[in-house]
Design an enzyme around this catalytic site. Structure first.
Site, short mmCIF file in Angstrom:
data_model
loop_
_atom_site.label_atom_id
_atom_site.label_comp_id
_atom_site.label_asym_id
_atom_site.label_seq_id
_atom_site.Cartn_x
_atom_site.Cartn_y
_atom_site.Cartn_z
N LYS A 125 4.70 9.40 8.61
CA LYS A 125 4.47 8.91 9.97
C LYS A 125 5.46 9.49 11.00
O LYS A 125 5.33 10.63 11.41
CB LYS A 125 4.44 7.37 9.94
CG LYS A 125 3.27 6.82 9.09
CD LYS A 125 3.28 5.32 9.04
CE LYS A 125 2.34 4.78 8.00
NZ LYS A 125 0.92 4.84 8.40
N ASP A 127 9.46 2.64 -0.47
CA ASP A 127 8.42 3.34 0.27
C ASP A 127 8.65 3.04 1.76
O ASP A 127 8.24 1.99 2.25
CB ASP A 127 7.04 2.89 -0.19
CG ASP A 127 5.94 3.57 0.63
OD1 ASP A 127 4.76 3.35 0.32
OD2 ASP A 127 6.28 4.32 1.57
N TYR A 139 0.87 -1.18 0.00
CA TYR A 139 0.00 0.00 0.00
C TYR A 139 0.90 1.22 0.00
O TYR A 139 1.80 1.34 0.84
CB TYR A 139 -0.90 -0.01 1.23
CG TYR A 139 -1.80 1.20 1.36
CD1 TYR A 139 -1.57 2.15 2.37
CD2 TYR A 139 -2.88 1.41 0.51
CE1 TYR A 139 -2.40 3.26 2.50
CE2 TYR A 139 -3.70 2.52 0.64
CZ TYR A 139 -3.45 3.44 1.64
OH TYR A 139 -4.26 4.54 1.76
P1 KE4 Z 1 -0.64 8.40 4.35
O1 KE4 Z 1 -1.13 9.08 3.07
O2 KE4 Z 1 -1.75 7.62 5.03
O3 KE4 Z 1 0.08 9.38 5.29
O4 KE4 Z 1 0.48 7.36 3.93
C1 KE4 Z 1 0.17 6.38 2.97
C2 KE4 Z 1 1.12 5.21 3.11
C3 KE4 Z 1 2.16 5.08 2.21
N1 KE4 Z 1 3.04 4.06 2.29
C4 KE4 Z 1 2.93 3.13 3.27
C5 KE4 Z 1 3.92 2.01 3.32
C6 KE4 Z 1 1.89 3.21 4.23
O5 KE4 Z 1 1.79 2.26 5.19
C7 KE4 Z 1 0.97 4.27 4.16
C8 KE4 Z 1 -0.19 4.41 5.13
N2 KE4 Z 1 -0.35 3.36 6.10
C9 KE4 Z 1 -1.70 3.14 6.56
C10 KE4 Z 1 -1.68 1.98 7.55
N3 KE4 Z 1 -1.32 0.76 6.97
C11 KE4 Z 1 -2.28 4.38 7.15
C12 KE4 Z 1 -3.55 4.17 7.94
C13 KE4 Z 1 -4.73 4.79 7.22
O6 KE4 Z 1 -4.84 4.64 5.97
O7 KE4 Z 1 -5.58 5.38 7.92
#
Ligand code: KE4
Length: 438
Positions: A275, A247, A152
């Site tokens: 994060k 990533d 993701y």
């Molecule tokens: P954000 O756009 O949510 O800040 O980051 C996206 C993202 C990008 N790359 C990786 C490896 C990530 O894990 C994420 C976001 N992680 C999720 C949890 N698995 C965020 C939680 C959510 O979507 O509310």
């Protein structure tokens, strides 16, 4: 605006607030990952969090293993971070103009992350990965990207193909609304399968701008790279003149001071971060070799911008966290590794005592528990796990005062404040919870 909910819903419980929220917020949440869809039940509305503890609006407290999905490496309401944000806020919350704190953060990132000569701040991990992919396409003049099933990278259109985390949890790994025009340029490979990547590169010779990968997958449960996988991606990118993007939104500063690239000794061309870098405020970032990053506007032609990028409050929070990492980098990650190993050891002991089938993974300050008879190295393995048992385990742990990710297709996170007492309380709660679900 008048309260659209009925007066009866004014009782401040998660149940009542969830019902009220659904009148004005899609699904009652501002991110689907919080919706408890795959585990069932009502998402907890949080009132307060201190250190390793969450308190919901009903007054229940929990040991937190989500940590806002990763940012809370030094625990909730870290006094240094709070003070830095409060102080910055007294000088306005945003200027839309450059500030010195942005340079301080950039210099810390460059110092900590091996692949990064130059870095651009954005407001989320999604923005970071979308921008990094655009830079790779602009730099190479090629259109296609290779991503991995179950990885993701946020909700950018070209990443919502075979996506992990929320899309996987909600059964929409290929989201409606993503056009064929976008999808055709995203090639999907199996995680930990170098042969499949090589086949795609050869079938689309000269067309692939980049390979983007979670160097440790954390969005289909936590799945570490098999030995040689990351090194193989580096070799294939070099051979095919494609850029390698790590990533590290999740793994950055979590598995080593310099992230997975430091831990495994494989250096990508571009890295995305999020994060932890914002200490809980909205920050994403992407960076890499100067030759690539000098293609980013206004230095170069690849456009990317953001009203609140480098926001002073977020930068002061991020600087506080990154400075702590920098100062403690020789001891912090051994401490986190020790906790991870003790937690995994205790978990395996608890599961073995009940004869349950499982597969556990842990890398640095992240990991997960799969209820399965097999090893888990890719999305097919993860999807074959007993997600219903995970849901039962999740709720049993919640009732025992431990807050885990509300999906089998996520990871658990902990931080520097998780200590012996936290470990002891967690494993005792787990023993009670597992007895109820086995
Ligand atoms: P954000 O756009 O949510 O800040 O980051 C996206 C993202 C990008 N790359 C990786 C490896 C990530 O894990 C994420 C976001 N992680 C999720 C949890 N698995 C965020 C939680 C959510 O979507 O509310």
């Amino acid at each position: 605006m008048d309260d659209v909910a009925s007066p009866a819903l004014d009782i401040r419980t998660s149940e009542a607030l969830y019902a009220k929220a659904r009148h004005t917020i899609p699904g009652g949440v501002n991110s689907p990952a919080r919706a408890f869809k795959s585990v069932g039940g009502t998402p907890l509305f949080i009132q307060d969090a201190q250190g390793t503890t969450l308190t919901d609006v009903d007054g229940n407290t929990y040991i937190d293993y989500v940590g806002s999905w990763g940012p809370m490496l030094f625990g909730h309401a870290d006094p240094d971070t709070v003070a830095a944000v409060q102080d910055a806020a007294t000088r306005s919350t945003s200027y839309g103009a450059p500030t010195s704190i942005e340079i301080d953060v950039a210099e810390l990132v460059v110092d900590l992350v091996p692949s990064i000569d130059k870095v651009r701040m954005v407001n989320s991990g999604t923005e970071a990965t979308m921008s990094a992919a655009r830079v790779a396409r602009g730099y190479t003049g090629r259109d296609k990207i290779i991503k991995f099933a179950g990885n993701y990278h946020g909700h950018g259109d070209f990443f919502l193909i075979g996506a992990g985390s929320g899309p996987l949890t909600h059964g929409t790994p290929d989201s409606p609304g993503v056009t064929e025009g976008n999808a055709k340029d995203t090639l999907l490979a199996r995680y930990n399968d170098l042969d499949h990547v090589e086949q795609l590169l050869e079938a689309h010779a000269g067309e692939v701008a980049c390979i983007i990968v979670e160097p440790i997958a954390g969005n289909m449960g936590c799945i570490p790279p098999e030995p040689g996988f990351l090194e193989g991606l580096r070799r294939l990118c070099d051979h095919h003149d494609a850029l390698l993007i790590f990533d590290e939104v999740m793994t950055g500063f979590r598995v080593a001071p310099g992230g997975a690239q430091e831990r495994y000794g494989v250096i990508p061309d571009l890295t995305t971060l999020g994060k932890i870098i914002g200490g809980g405020l909205p920050v994403g970032a992407y960076g890499g070799k100067q030759a690539v990053m000098d293609h980013v506007s206004p230095e170069g032609p690849v456009y990317q911008a953001g009203t609140l990028s480098g926001n002073p409050l977020a930068m002061h929070a991020g600087y506080t966290v990154l400075q702590k990492i920098h100062d403690r980098r020789d001891t912090l990650y051994d401490q986190l590794e020790d906790y991870a190993e003790a937690l995994a050891r205790g978990t395996r002991h608890n599961l073995d005592a009940l004869g349950l089938s499982y597969y556990t993974t842990q890398v640095g300050a992240m990991g997960c528990l799969f209820f399965t008879e097999r090893t888990v190295t890719d999305l097919d393995d993860a999807k074959a796990c007993d997600t219903e048992r995970y849901a039962d385990y999740f709720h049993a742990m919640l009732e025992e005062g431990v807050y885990l990710a509300p999906s089998q297709f996520e990871a658990y996170f902990f931080g520097a404040l998780h200590d012996e007492d936290t470990l002891d309380a967690t494993l005792k709660a787990q023993r009670r919870a597992l007895k109820r679900v086995h």
